[in-house]
Design an enzyme around this catalytic site. Structure first.
Site, PDB file in Angstrom:
ATOM      1  N   ARG A 116       0.821  -1.229   0.000  1.00  0.00           N
ATOM      2  CA  ARG A 116       0.000   0.000   0.000  1.00  0.00           C
ATOM      3  C   ARG A 116       0.847   1.268   0.000  1.00  0.00           C
ATOM      4  NH1 ARG A 116      -3.648  -2.615   3.745  1.00  0.00           N
ATOM      5  NH2 ARG A 116      -5.252  -3.638   2.514  1.00  0.00           N
ATOM      6  N   LYS A 138       2.274  11.549 -11.032  1.00  0.00           N
ATOM      7  CA  LYS A 138       1.368  10.710 -11.830  1.00  0.00           C
ATOM      8  C   LYS A 138       2.093   9.431 -12.191  1.00  0.00           C
ATOM      9  CE  LYS A 138      -1.704  13.886 -14.245  1.00  0.00           C
ATOM     10  NZ  LYS A 138      -2.045  14.423 -15.573  1.00  0.00           N
ATOM     11  N   GLU A 180       7.914  18.324 -24.923  1.00  0.00           N
ATOM     12  CA  GLU A 180       7.340  18.671 -23.612  1.00  0.00           C
ATOM     13  C   GLU A 180       7.976  19.969 -23.081  1.00  0.00           C
ATOM     14  OE1 GLU A 180       4.733  17.033 -22.421  1.00  0.00           O
ATOM     15  OE2 GLU A 180       4.938  14.861 -22.722  1.00  0.00           O
ATOM     16  N   LYS A 222       6.283  23.159 -13.964  1.00  0.00           N
ATOM     17  CA  LYS A 222       5.478  22.000 -13.584  1.00  0.00           C
ATOM     18  C   LYS A 222       5.265  21.960 -12.071  1.00  0.00           C
ATOM     19  CE  LYS A 222       4.306  17.278 -14.103  1.00  0.00           C
ATOM     20  NZ  LYS A 222       4.368  16.055 -14.837  1.00  0.00           N
ATOM     21  N   GLU A 232      -5.253  17.210 -10.348  1.00  0.00           N
ATOM     22  CA  GLU A 232      -5.830  17.582 -11.639  1.00  0.00           C
ATOM     23  C   GLU A 232      -7.329  17.869 -11.582  1.00  0.00           C
ATOM     24  OE1 GLU A 232      -3.951  16.133 -15.538  1.00  0.00           O
ATOM     25  OE2 GLU A 232      -5.824  15.030 -15.422  1.00  0.00           O
ATOM     26  N   ARG A 236      -4.038  21.813 -13.464  1.00  0.00           N
ATOM     27  CA  ARG A 236      -3.070  20.810 -13.919  1.00  0.00           C
ATOM     28  C   ARG A 236      -3.418  20.287 -15.308  1.00  0.00           C
ATOM     29  NH1 ARG A 236       0.102  16.040 -10.576  1.00  0.00           N
ATOM     30  NH2 ARG A 236       1.251  15.291 -12.392  1.00  0.00           N
ATOM     31  N   ASN A 240      -1.747  19.092 -20.010  1.00  0.00           N
ATOM     32  CA  ASN A 240      -2.187  18.142 -21.029  1.00  0.00           C
ATOM     33  C   ASN A 240      -2.379  18.797 -22.388  1.00  0.00           C
ATOM     34  OD1 ASN A 240      -2.564  15.291 -20.525  1.00  0.00           O
ATOM     35  ND2 ASN A 240      -3.682  15.980 -18.726  1.00  0.00           N
ATOM     36  N   HIS A 243      -2.419  16.696 -25.504  1.00  0.00           N
ATOM     37  CA  HIS A 243      -2.486  15.283 -25.116  1.00  0.00           C
ATOM     38  C   HIS A 243      -3.806  14.611 -25.495  1.00  0.00           C
ATOM     39  CE1 HIS A 243       1.157  16.358 -23.054  1.00  0.00           C
ATOM     40  NE2 HIS A 243       1.298  15.182 -22.481  1.00  0.00           N
ATOM     41  N   HIS A 247      -2.707  11.486 -27.271  1.00  0.00           N
ATOM     42  CA  HIS A 247      -2.941  10.154 -26.692  1.00  0.00           C
ATOM     43  C   HIS A 247      -3.744   9.271 -27.647  1.00  0.00           C
ATOM     44  CE1 HIS A 247      -2.298  11.301 -22.155  1.00  0.00           C
ATOM     45  NE2 HIS A 247      -1.164  11.099 -22.800  1.00  0.00           N
ATOM     46  N   HIS A 261       5.813   9.039 -27.575  1.00  0.00           N
ATOM     47  CA  HIS A 261       4.888   9.898 -26.826  1.00  0.00           C
ATOM     48  C   HIS A 261       5.125  11.384 -27.135  1.00  0.00           C
ATOM     49  CE1 HIS A 261       2.397  11.489 -23.628  1.00  0.00           C
ATOM     50  NE2 HIS A 261       3.439  12.177 -23.184  1.00  0.00           N
TER      51      HIS A 261
HETATM   52  P1  NAD Z   1      10.980   5.846 -22.444  1.00  0.00           P
HETATM   53  O1  NAD Z   1      10.973   5.690 -20.991  1.00  0.00           O
HETATM   54  O2  NAD Z   1      10.423   4.774 -23.284  1.00  0.00           O
HETATM   55  O3  NAD Z   1      12.470   6.159 -22.914  1.00  0.00           O
HETATM   56  C1  NAD Z   1      12.724   6.317 -24.279  1.00  0.00           C
HETATM   57  C2  NAD Z   1      13.806   5.351 -24.789  1.00  0.00           C
HETATM   58  O4  NAD Z   1      15.071   5.870 -24.426  1.00  0.00           O
HETATM   59  C3  NAD Z   1      13.739   3.940 -24.223  1.00  0.00           C
HETATM   60  O5  NAD Z   1      14.043   3.035 -25.242  1.00  0.00           O
HETATM   61  C4  NAD Z   1      14.846   3.928 -23.175  1.00  0.00           C
HETATM   62  O6  NAD Z   1      15.392   2.652 -23.003  1.00  0.00           O
HETATM   63  C5  NAD Z   1      15.847   4.864 -23.763  1.00  0.00           C
HETATM   64  N1  NAD Z   1      16.672   5.598 -22.794  1.00  0.00           N
HETATM   65  C6  NAD Z   1      16.262   6.198 -21.668  1.00  0.00           C
HETATM   66  N2  NAD Z   1      17.258   6.888 -21.116  1.00  0.00           N
HETATM   67  C7  NAD Z   1      18.346   6.706 -21.898  1.00  0.00           C
HETATM   68  C8  NAD Z   1      19.673   7.190 -21.874  1.00  0.00           C
HETATM   69  N3  NAD Z   1      20.087   8.052 -20.941  1.00  0.00           N
HETATM   70  N4  NAD Z   1      20.520   6.764 -22.840  1.00  0.00           N
HETATM   71  C9  NAD Z   1      20.094   5.941 -23.824  1.00  0.00           C
HETATM   72  N5  NAD Z   1      18.848   5.481 -23.932  1.00  0.00           N
HETATM   73  C10 NAD Z   1      17.973   5.870 -22.967  1.00  0.00           C
HETATM   74  O7  NAD Z   1      10.189   7.176 -22.895  1.00  0.00           O
HETATM   75  P2  NAD Z   1      10.105   8.678 -22.350  1.00  0.00           P
HETATM   76  O8  NAD Z   1       9.973   9.494 -23.571  1.00  0.00           O
HETATM   77  O9  NAD Z   1      11.159   8.987 -21.369  1.00  0.00           O
HETATM   78  O10 NAD Z   1       8.726   8.667 -21.564  1.00  0.00           O
HETATM   79  C11 NAD Z   1       7.499   8.490 -22.210  1.00  0.00           C
HETATM   80  C12 NAD Z   1       6.489   8.010 -21.210  1.00  0.00           C
HETATM   81  O11 NAD Z   1       6.340   8.990 -20.181  1.00  0.00           O
HETATM   82  C13 NAD Z   1       5.115   7.793 -21.792  1.00  0.00           C
HETATM   83  O12 NAD Z   1       4.616   6.569 -21.365  1.00  0.00           O
HETATM   84  C14 NAD Z   1       4.294   8.922 -21.206  1.00  0.00           C
HETATM   85  O13 NAD Z   1       2.949   8.576 -21.064  1.00  0.00           O
HETATM   86  C15 NAD Z   1       4.963   9.133 -19.890  1.00  0.00           C
HETATM   87  N6  NAD Z   1       4.752  10.472 -19.312  1.00  0.00           N
HETATM   88  C16 NAD Z   1       4.341  10.524 -18.025  1.00  0.00           C
HETATM   89  C17 NAD Z   1       4.164  11.746 -17.424  1.00  0.00           C
HETATM   90  C18 NAD Z   1       3.782  11.823 -15.984  1.00  0.00           C
HETATM   91  O14 NAD Z   1       3.474  12.915 -15.503  1.00  0.00           O
HETATM   92  N7  NAD Z   1       3.825  10.732 -15.256  1.00  0.00           N
HETATM   93  C19 NAD Z   1       4.409  12.930 -18.139  1.00  0.00           C
HETATM   94  C20 NAD Z   1       4.840  12.824 -19.453  1.00  0.00           C
HETATM   95  C21 NAD Z   1       5.014  11.579 -20.036  1.00  0.00           C
HETATM   96  N1  GLY Z   2       2.184  15.333 -17.771  1.00  0.00           N
HETATM   97  C1  GLY Z   2       0.950  15.834 -17.285  1.00  0.00           C
HETATM   98  C2  GLY Z   2       0.872  15.948 -15.809  1.00  0.00           C
HETATM   99  O1  GLY Z   2       1.775  15.600 -15.093  1.00  0.00           O
HETATM  100  O2  GLY Z   2      -0.118  16.389 -15.317  1.00  0.00           O
END
Ligand code: NAD
Ligand code: GLY
Length: 366
Positions: A116, A138, A180, A222, A232, A236, A240, A243, A247, A261
């Site tokens: 939990r 998130k 972003e 942020k 949100e 917040r 998006n 998005h 999405h 993404h």
């Molecule tokens: P990812 O985590 O898939 O990383 C992208 C690629 O880069 C992967 O293949 C990874 O292995 C590689 N990689 C990562 N760091 C590296 C490094 N230093 N050197 C070499 N390769 C590296 O993608 P991302 O773009 O980081 O994240 C996208 C995700 O984040 C989506 O799922 C999206 O929905 C989510 N997201 C979440 C929030 C949130 O607030 N939680 C906000 C924005 C995006």
């Molecule tokens: N990436 C959108 C949020 O964190 O609200």
């Protein structure tokens, strides 16, 4: 990030992984850690983090998940949660997410549900995760119905954004993360967008000063929004921008490397500005300026820029948009704009008008 008793620091700098053991031990004395990463990041950076924990923090184990968006799913969440339990991770311990947004979101969700709630430290390794996903709490996974549809709010206890690790990040991923960064200018900071128009090449080339400023301004923006609206209920949603459209495109593309993404967000932001302009909400020429900038940063701005032969239908996209978490009593929520730096949240979108717009978007040439 000012959230009362759950406030936390986001440290941004060049050699933070090397210092992680001492930093974590000082802040969380006696806590053991489990490291969650992906196979690609493990090859580059997991050894350095393990070494840094060294004599400072006991390590219960390291797990490398498959890289890529499809890892954000129920099957991998189950595997990860059971691994954490097998390793004896306790409530007082720390889950360390070393990776991009996929690992941060998945590990964060596992940390939220195991016993939990176990504390977590985000060590983001992509530009996208350093400016966005590691901050704000998130967490979650995708489902066949759409993006991020199962998850929890679970704030990290610390974020260590080591800009040095971006040296190994492929250019396409850097560009996707840049979308972003541009988002913060487009949604609320016209002066930052002006600066990005001058500085994007230096940021994409990972020039330390420009990169650090881009990350700091993004995280600051942020953090301020999350502090006023953690769950949100209002402001917040501005984060998006792009998005709702993006999405839907990501889900349509099967969460595959066909469309990352950040690339989907770039197309979505261009669409949000085109739609705002079509409805005379912002001045003529605004969308063209946004598109020019995103194109200059090497990002796609319309559906025709997505590689591959197939095109979505209007019905497919609107059905996917209907799964958006911001839908309220069946009404879609959009982030539209009055100008660059002046985004706002609205539910005043007529479905037929939206369908006509999407039909035009699907026909828009590359
Ligand atoms: P990812 O985590 O898939 O990383 C992208 C690629 O880069 C992967 O293949 C990874 O292995 C590689 N990689 C990562 N760091 C590296 C490094 N230093 N050197 C070499 N390769 C590296 O993608 P991302 O773009 O980081 O994240 C996208 C995700 O984040 C989506 O799922 C999206 O929905 C989510 N997201 C979440 C929030 C949130 O607030 N939680 C906000 C924005 C995006
Ligand atoms: N990436 C959108 C949020 O964190 O609200």
């Amino acid at each position: 990030v000012a959230l009362g008793a759950r406030s936390y620091d986001v440290l941004i700098g060049e050699r933070l992984i090397a210092a992680a053991g001492a930093e974590i031990a000082r802040r969380f004395p006696g806590a053991a850690a489990a490291i969650i990463t992906d196979e690609t990041v493990a090859a580059h950076h997991a050894g350095a983090l393990e070494t840094a924990l060294g004599g400072h923090v006991a390590c219960r184990g390291v797990i490398a998940m498959p890289a890529g968006e499809r890892t954000k799913c129920f099957a991998e969440l189950a595997r990860l949660a059971e691994w954490l339990l097998e390793k004896g991770v306790e409530r007082g311990d720390l889950v360390i997410a070393l990776g991009g947004g996929v690992i941060g979101d998945l590990a964060g969700f596992a940390a939220a549900i195991v016993r939990r709630g176990v504390r977590m430290v985000q060590v983001p390794t992509t530009l996208l995760s350093q400016v966005d996903s590691s901050v704000g709490g998130k967490t979650g996974i995708n489902t066949p119905q759409g993006k991020n549809l199962a998850g929890a709010f679970h704030q990290p206890s610390l974020v260590l954004a080591d800009t040095g690790v971006l040296a190994t990040l492929p250019d396409r991923e850097t560009r996707a993360g840049y979308a972003e960064v541009a988002k913060y200018g487009l949604l609320g900071d016209a002066a930052f967008f002006d600066w990005l128009e001058q500085s994007h090449a230096r940021i994409l080339a990972k020039e330390p000063e420009a990169l650090a400023r881009a990350i700091e301004v993004s995280v600051g923006a942020k953090a301020a929004i999350v502090a006023r609206d953690e769950t949100e209920a209002g402001d917040r949603m501005l984060l998006n921008l792009g998005h709702t459209f993006g999405h839907a495109l990501e889900a349509w593309a099967g969460f595959s490397s066909r469309l990352l993404h950040g690339e989907a967000v770039a197309i979505g932001m261009a669409e949000a500005f085109r739609y705002s302009e079509r409805r005379s909400l912002c001045a003529a020429g605004t969308a063209a300026r946004v598109e020019r900038h995103l194109r200059a940063a090497g990002l796609p701005t319309c559906i025709a820029h997505i590689p591959g032969n197939s095109l979505p239908t209007v019905e497919e996209l609107i059905t996917l948009m209907g799964q958006d978490k911001k839908v309220q009593r069946g009404r879609l929520t959009f982030i539209l704009a009055r100008a660059i730096g002046e985004a706002f949240v609205t539910r005043d979108v007529d479905r037929q008008d939206l369908a006509a717009f999407m039909a035009d978007e699907i026909k828009l040439p590359a």
